[in-house]
Design a protein around this motif. Structure first.
Motif, PDB file in Angstrom:
ATOM      1  N   PHE A   1       0.783  -1.416  -0.102  1.00  0.00           N
ATOM      2  CA  PHE A   1      -0.076   0.135  -0.118  1.00  0.00           C
ATOM      3  C   PHE A   1       0.862   1.119   0.104  1.00  0.00           C
ATOM      4  O   PHE A   1       0.479   2.350  -0.215  1.00  0.00           O
ATOM      5  N   CYS A   2       2.267   1.009   0.251  1.00  0.00           N
ATOM      6  CA  CYS A   2       2.881   2.328   0.137  1.00  0.00           C
ATOM      7  C   CYS A   2       3.342   2.826  -1.268  1.00  0.00           C
ATOM      8  O   CYS A   2       4.063   3.653  -1.381  1.00  0.00           O
TER       9      CYS A   2
ATOM     10  N   SER B   1      -2.141   1.620  -4.261  1.00  0.00           N
ATOM     11  CA  SER B   1      -3.092   1.949  -3.509  1.00  0.00           C
ATOM     12  C   SER B   1      -4.171   2.670  -4.225  1.00  0.00           C
ATOM     13  O   SER B   1      -5.660   2.452  -3.903  1.00  0.00           O
TER      14      SER B   1
ATOM     15  N   ASN C   1      -3.061   5.706  -0.421  1.00  0.00           N
ATOM     16  CA  ASN C   1      -2.250   4.907   0.487  1.00  0.00           C
ATOM     17  C   ASN C   1      -2.701   4.598   1.894  1.00  0.00           C
ATOM     18  O   ASN C   1      -3.007   3.631   2.462  1.00  0.00           O
TER      19      ASN C   1
ATOM     20  N   SER D   1       4.580   6.596   4.559  1.00  0.00           N
ATOM     21  CA  SER D   1       4.145   6.418   3.378  1.00  0.00           C
ATOM     22  C   SER D   1       2.720   6.240   3.301  1.00  0.00           C
ATOM     23  O   SER D   1       1.866   6.578   2.651  1.00  0.00           O
ATOM     24  N   LEU D   2       2.510   5.703   4.559  1.00  0.00           N
ATOM     25  CA  LEU D   2       1.010   5.260   4.865  1.00  0.00           C
ATOM     26  C   LEU D   2       0.196   6.236   5.693  1.00  0.00           C
ATOM     27  O   LEU D   2      -0.847   6.439   6.273  1.00  0.00           O
TER      28      LEU D   2
END
Length: 350
Positions: A92-93, A98, A228, A266-267
């Motif tokens: 998801f990063c 994402s 993300n 990143s999330l």
């Protein structure tokens, strides 16, 4: 009293029954070192995956499948599941992944089904191997699902690479022993075969090159986007449902202790304080010591895979025909020769 293993300054504690006659497998660290209890470092960091210069001979498909069956079903069933959950979060990063998942709505609307579907198909592959009839059926199912979506080759290759890199990293840091070089090579061979049969192009020809490619993607392309965070938040909420409601804030904080700063950044999540990271590391190291001790006392049991357990989505049993986005099930369960409209849907995710 003999030393624990070559290169180790500790004496083997012969008074402990599970240590009697113990010897470190070739290519692994000794039990004292792998426990990590004598030197718990602070902070989550990526494990150095530099490999020995002398690579083992290329494994055959059956040999690699047998090794992966043992790793996932007998030696490390709990650790493999946790490492693949971490791999899922890392995918998801990448905004390209994402974004695709957000447009599909599957992860936000049905995160548990999407998680169970992935876990069940991966578990069945590890149980049966890609050369088996059951394994081939799983690969065909995945190919038919993915054919409806505009998934780039690089995104598919990155997801595949996490199935190799994350178990290796997890075992090196948290497992009751790290994977041997031969086991790592077999893990690479297994997923390279699966990836080839899924039509993924450009799979690096060696484990070393795949790990280098995986790290390069993470350094160059991990960055925050709203998609993300939305997909990761939905997945995290689903994972926390297994905990009693009063304990979920604690469980969330502990999970953050497993993640590196590039992942949390990143999330859109806050990095865990160093004391939480240290606590999580200590708890998992203690668990690894207990797991190693119990493994020496108990006779080997039957293999245990994720697909052996009841799932919230399907209960105690499932069929391959149940797996996939609900809107696509009718087409997925129609024989390929008569399935209407197998074109890709660029607005949806896998």
């Amino acid at each position: 009293m003999p030393f624990c293993c070559r290169g180790c300054s500790r004496l083997r504690p012969s008074r402990r029954p599970w240590a009697a006659g113990w010897a470190a497998p070739a290519g692994t660290r000794c039990r004292w070192r792998l426990s990590g209890l004598d030197s718990l470092e602070t902070g989550v960091r990526e494990v150095d995956l530099t490999l020995d210069a002398a690579a083992p001979a290329v494994a055959g498909n059956q040999e690699a499948s047998a090794t992966c069956h043992r790793l996932a079903g007998i030696s490390f069933p709990w650790d493999m599941t946790r490492s693949l959950e971490l791999a899922l979060l890392k995918t998801f990063c990448l905004p390209s992944i994402s974004g695709l998942l957000q447009r599909s709505g599957e992860f936000e609307a049905r995160p548990r089904k999407r998680y169970d579907d992935t876990g069940l198909m991966v578990a069945e592959l590890l149980r049966h191997g890609p050369d088996s009839t059951a394994g081939a059926a799983v690969i065909e199912r995945m190919n038919r699902i993915h054919a409806h979506f505009a998934i780039s080759n690089d995104d598919s290759l990155y997801v595949l690479s996490t199935f190799v890199a994350e178990p290796i990293r997890w075992m090196a840091r948290y497992g009751w022993r790290p994977l041997t070089r031969l086991e790592q090579d077999h893990l690479f061979r297994f997923w390279a075969v699966v990836g080839t049969r899924m039509g993924i192009a450009g799979i690096p020809p060696s484990l070393t090159e795949l790990l280098e490619w995986n790290r390069r993607v993470e350094v160059q392309h991990f960055r925050y986007t709203a998609s993300n965070q939305r997909i990761a938040d939905a997945t995290l909420a689903m994972l926390l449902e297994d905990w009693p409601a009063p304990l979920r804030p604690l469980a969330r904080r502990l999970l953050m202790g497993l993640l590196t700063a590039p992942v949390t950044d990143s999330l859109g999540w806050s990095e865990a304080p160093s004391w939480v990271q240290r606590l999580v590391l200590m708890a998992l190291k203690l668990r690894s010591v207990l797991a190693a001790a119990l493994a020496r006392w108990r006779p080997p049991g039957e293999a245990r895979f994720y697909s052996d357990r009841p799932t919230p989505s399907y209960g105690p049993r499932f069929s391959l025909e149940q797996l996939g986005p609900p809107a696509l099930l009718a087409r997925l369960n129609t024989p390929p020769s008569s399935a209407p409209g197998d074109g890709r849907d660029p607005s949806a995710g896998d």
